[in-house]
Scaffold this motif. Sequence first.
Motif, short mmCIF file in Angstrom:
data_model
loop_
_atom_site.label_atom_id
_atom_site.label_comp_id
_atom_site.label_asym_id
_atom_site.label_seq_id
_atom_site.Cartn_x
_atom_site.Cartn_y
_atom_site.Cartn_z
N ARG A 105 4.96 -32.58 -3.66
CA ARG A 105 4.82 -31.44 -2.77
C ARG A 105 6.06 -30.57 -2.83
NH1 ARG A 105 4.36 -33.91 2.12
NH2 ARG A 105 2.74 -35.20 1.20
N ARG A 106 7.22 -31.21 -2.93
CA ARG A 106 8.46 -30.43 -2.92
C ARG A 106 8.78 -29.86 -4.29
NH1 ARG A 106 12.86 -33.99 0.10
NH2 ARG A 106 14.18 -32.35 -0.72
N SER A 107 8.17 -30.39 -5.36
CA SER A 107 8.56 -29.99 -6.71
C SER A 107 7.74 -28.85 -7.29
CB SER A 107 8.47 -31.18 -7.67
OG SER A 107 9.47 -32.11 -7.38
N TRP A 108 6.43 -28.77 -6.94
CA TRP A 108 5.60 -27.89 -7.75
C TRP A 108 5.96 -26.42 -7.62
CZ3 TRP A 108 2.05 -24.24 -5.98
CH2 TRP A 108 1.69 -24.31 -4.63
N LYS A 109 6.36 -26.02 -6.42
CA LYS A 109 6.76 -24.62 -6.28
C LYS A 109 8.04 -24.31 -7.05
CE LYS A 109 4.56 -23.52 -1.91
NZ LYS A 109 4.90 -23.61 -0.49
N PRO A 110 9.07 -25.15 -6.93
CA PRO A 110 10.27 -24.90 -7.75
C PRO A 110 9.98 -24.86 -9.24
CG PRO A 110 10.80 -26.47 -6.04
CD PRO A 110 9.33 -26.20 -5.93
N TRP A 111 9.03 -25.70 -9.72
CA TRP A 111 8.70 -25.65 -11.15
C TRP A 111 8.21 -24.26 -11.53
CZ3 TRP A 111 5.19 -30.62 -11.05
CH2 TRP A 111 6.01 -31.76 -11.02
N LEU A 112 7.24 -23.76 -10.72
CA LEU A 112 6.65 -22.46 -11.05
C LEU A 112 7.68 -21.35 -10.91
CD1 LEU A 112 3.13 -22.77 -9.42
CD2 LEU A 112 3.82 -23.20 -11.77
N ARG A 113 8.48 -21.43 -9.84
CA ARG A 113 9.52 -20.41 -9.67
C ARG A 113 10.52 -20.48 -10.82
NH1 ARG A 113 9.14 -21.13 -3.81
NH2 ARG A 113 10.48 -22.94 -3.94
N GLY A 114 10.87 -21.71 -11.22
CA GLY A 114 11.82 -21.87 -12.33
C GLY A 114 11.28 -21.25 -13.60
N ALA A 115 9.98 -21.44 -13.85
CA ALA A 115 9.37 -20.84 -15.04
C ALA A 115 9.43 -19.33 -14.94
CB ALA A 115 7.93 -21.31 -15.19
N ALA A 116 9.13 -18.82 -13.72
CA ALA A 116 9.11 -17.36 -13.54
C ALA A 116 10.50 -16.77 -13.70
CB ALA A 116 8.54 -17.01 -12.17
N ILE A 117 11.53 -17.50 -13.29
CA ILE A 117 12.89 -16.99 -13.44
C ILE A 117 13.37 -17.19 -14.88
CG2 ILE A 117 15.30 -17.38 -12.78
CD1 ILE A 117 14.26 -18.17 -10.01
N GLY A 118 13.09 -18.38 -15.41
CA GLY A 118 13.69 -18.74 -16.69
C GLY A 118 13.20 -17.91 -17.85
N PHE A 119 11.90 -17.68 -17.93
CA PHE A 119 11.38 -17.00 -19.11
C PHE A 119 11.95 -15.59 -19.28
CE2 PHE A 119 8.22 -14.53 -21.46
CZ PHE A 119 8.21 -15.25 -22.63
N PRO A 120 11.86 -14.73 -18.23
CA PRO A 120 12.42 -13.39 -18.42
C PRO A 120 13.92 -13.42 -18.72
CG PRO A 120 11.28 -13.55 -16.31
CD PRO A 120 11.23 -14.89 -16.91
N VAL A 121 14.66 -14.27 -18.03
CA VAL A 121 16.11 -14.33 -18.28
C VAL A 121 16.38 -14.76 -19.72
CG1 VAL A 121 18.25 -15.50 -17.64
CG2 VAL A 121 16.71 -14.71 -15.87
N GLY A 122 15.53 -15.68 -20.22
CA GLY A 122 15.71 -16.11 -21.60
C GLY A 122 15.46 -14.99 -22.60
N THR A 123 14.47 -14.13 -22.29
CA THR A 123 14.12 -13.11 -23.27
C THR A 123 15.16 -12.01 -23.38
OG1 THR A 123 12.87 -12.00 -21.57
CG2 THR A 123 11.61 -13.35 -23.09
N ILE A 124 15.87 -11.72 -22.27
CA ILE A 124 16.87 -10.66 -22.38
C ILE A 124 18.20 -11.28 -22.80
CG2 ILE A 124 15.80 -9.09 -20.75
CD1 ILE A 124 17.79 -10.15 -18.66
N PRO A 125 19.02 -10.54 -23.51
CA PRO A 125 20.30 -11.09 -23.93
C PRO A 125 21.27 -11.14 -22.75
CG PRO A 125 19.95 -8.94 -24.93
CD PRO A 125 18.80 -9.20 -24.04
N ALA A 126 21.10 -12.11 -21.89
CA ALA A 126 21.92 -12.15 -20.68
C ALA A 126 22.59 -13.51 -20.52
CB ALA A 126 21.09 -11.84 -19.45
N GLY A 127 22.69 -14.24 -21.58
CA GLY A 127 23.41 -15.50 -21.45
C GLY A 127 22.53 -16.73 -21.52
N GLY A 128 21.21 -16.53 -21.62
CA GLY A 128 20.32 -17.66 -21.88
C GLY A 128 20.19 -18.62 -20.71
N GLU A 165 15.70 -27.29 -13.89
CA GLU A 165 15.23 -27.89 -15.14
C GLU A 165 14.06 -27.10 -15.71
OE1 GLU A 165 15.95 -30.21 -17.43
OE2 GLU A 165 17.85 -30.14 -16.38
N ALA A 166 13.15 -26.67 -14.82
CA ALA A 166 12.04 -25.84 -15.27
C ALA A 166 12.57 -24.54 -15.85
CB ALA A 166 11.09 -25.58 -14.11
N ALA A 167 13.53 -23.93 -15.15
CA ALA A 167 14.09 -22.66 -15.61
C ALA A 167 14.76 -22.83 -16.97
CB ALA A 167 15.09 -22.14 -14.59
#
Lengths: 500, 201
Positions: free
Chosen positions: A250-273, A309-311
């Motif tokens: 219950r406590r993990s699934w939202k952070p996973w999705l939020r991490g994915a939402a934060i991580g992917f865009p940050v990864g695509t721009i040259p901002a430090g990975g 970790e998701a991010a």
Amino acid sequence: MDNFSALLDGFSTVLHPTYLLWALFGVFIGTAVGVLPGIGPAMTIALLLPLTYSLEPTAAIIVFAGIYYGGMYGGSTTSILLNTPGESASIVTAIEGNKMARAGRGAAALATAAIGSFVAGTLATVALTFLAPVIARWAVQLGEPDYFALMVVAFITVGALLGSSVPRGLAALSLGLFLGLVGTDTLTGQQRFTFGVPNLADGIDVVIVAVGLFAVGEALYVGSRMRHGPIKVIPIEKGWRSWMKPDDWRRSWKPWLRGAAIGFPVGTIPAGGADVATFLSYASERRLAGKERRKQFGKGAIEGVAGPEAANNAASAGVLVPLLTLGLPTTATAAIIIVAFQSYGIQPGPLLLQNESTLVWALIASLYIGNVMLVVLNLPLVGMWVRVLRIPRHYLYAGIILFGALGSYALNFSPVDVLLLVLIGLAGFFMRRYGYPVAPLVVGMILGPMAEDRLRRSLAISQGDLSYLVSSPFAASAYVAIVVLLALGIWLKRRERAQA
Amino acid sequence: MTPDGAAPEAPIAPGAPTDEAGPPPSDALEPRAAQKPRRRWGELVLALATTALGTYVLVAAGSITVPGSTNTLGPRAFPYLVGGMLVVAGVVLVVLVLSGRGGEEEGGEDVDPNVRTDWLTVVLIVAILVVHVFAINVIGWPFAAAILFAGAAVVLGARPWWRAAVAGLVLGLIIQVIFGGLLGLSLPAGPLLEGVPFLRG
């Protein structure tokens, strides 16, 4: 949906038993080496590059995809179970995950990290599948000045933003640019900085520099200040029942999705990975946690493991977007992947998806499969990873040095290359010792010649008119983005320091 | 190697003062103590070397031949830029070091922040690497690899030395079989194993 059918074609390539075995080999080796302390993903790929010299390109790329994701999964195991902080991408995990493990919840921390990595990695790979062709189609229209602008962005973000010291980052970046200059100038055929040595006329091989800095330099540095005494691995509870309780889910699934939402865009721009992505995710999870939960942050909050970790994994997939579509490496790891591509005569860029579409879609398909393999492998095999963590350090670092020497020798089967490796390793040792980051050096060395080429072609087109460099809207907005990114980076660093 | 369950023995590197092993790693997450002032000399040398390299690049760039056909930006322009960046970074670093603001080292799992640098280890490993380089073509890759692995392991604290030597020899031969024999990398097997077919690279 031609993307979809192309992806299906990719799957049909990868699902061939031989390639499945290579994918399994890649994720296995990647995780095993990623678990080894002191070895980050960039070093993993640099060290394992020689393994693939004799493979055919598709098999090699599939192995690399496995190593890339496997290294990311492995790193989190290290930071959760080992009593010391690990590589920078998973350092936020180390705070919460390590605390959880010490409180006897190591299995839950490992499980939320692995499942979160799987969820976010898969979501990010889906995003990559749909985004990459769009960007590649758009990138075909980019002109020389646009590419030059993109490279300047990469230089600035990797060189100046990432490290703790801007002048040291600049020094490392310039050193890399200098090493990239050595050799024969592509446009005029003139030799530059070769000191009359015929071996240098073709330039210095990036693999030697990467292995020298990441493997030999690091091993020398660790050797000079080795942590002696027993290796303390936190024991974890046995049995799958202890992995995650309903409350943990219950406590993990939202952070996973939020991490994915934060991580992917940050990864695509040259901002430090991945570093920036994990930190942003950690900060937002902490902000979003209720009053009660926030008190747990710093003492072992599962959200603080699940989100970052998701991010981290989503960002790793995001990094592949500019890499595959623009040929732009935004992290040291991505830079090494470019080298791996180049060693097969493949130049990542907007035409890659057209010219090498079978290969690219096989790569993307193998990312999906690798993710599944990793989540299946990781949890049941955790006992084995723990054993890997306990490898005596003298054998571990001796092995790293040996593989580094093998890799540089296997380039041309010339002992001179190994000697060069030793020299670069020594330079890496001194850089490491005095806090100079090595990632900008590798990125500078790989991107430098490309950037010079683009710059000179631009100015040849414009007949020397410098304003041509900012004439296209894209290039102009890239330079504006640099200013914004610099401001953002300074702000982020302040926050990071304030929280540390 | 080490039996499971039992923690590996504490390796003590030759020349490493045992009384400086520092506190247990339980406090490793705490911020490190302020850097020791004695590190400044080496750092100053590195900053000066950066400046010197930049100056050299600036000077040497002037002697790169420019063919007449180049109309705008020739082969000299980028070297001038890189040389300039090196000089700027070097000078800033010299000033920073002189004013007492040294670099922050990044940590690592196996790095003990409280130990002084053990230069002997660095020198010995580099020496073993050089021996390895010159041994490859004389005694063959597997044996040169064994020297490198065993030597580095013993320097880093592997005891007893013969176990490291056996491990190195086995590792060298395994790599030779896999990479030379199976994957086709042309690693020289050396005069001793020249006739063995599955070892030939």
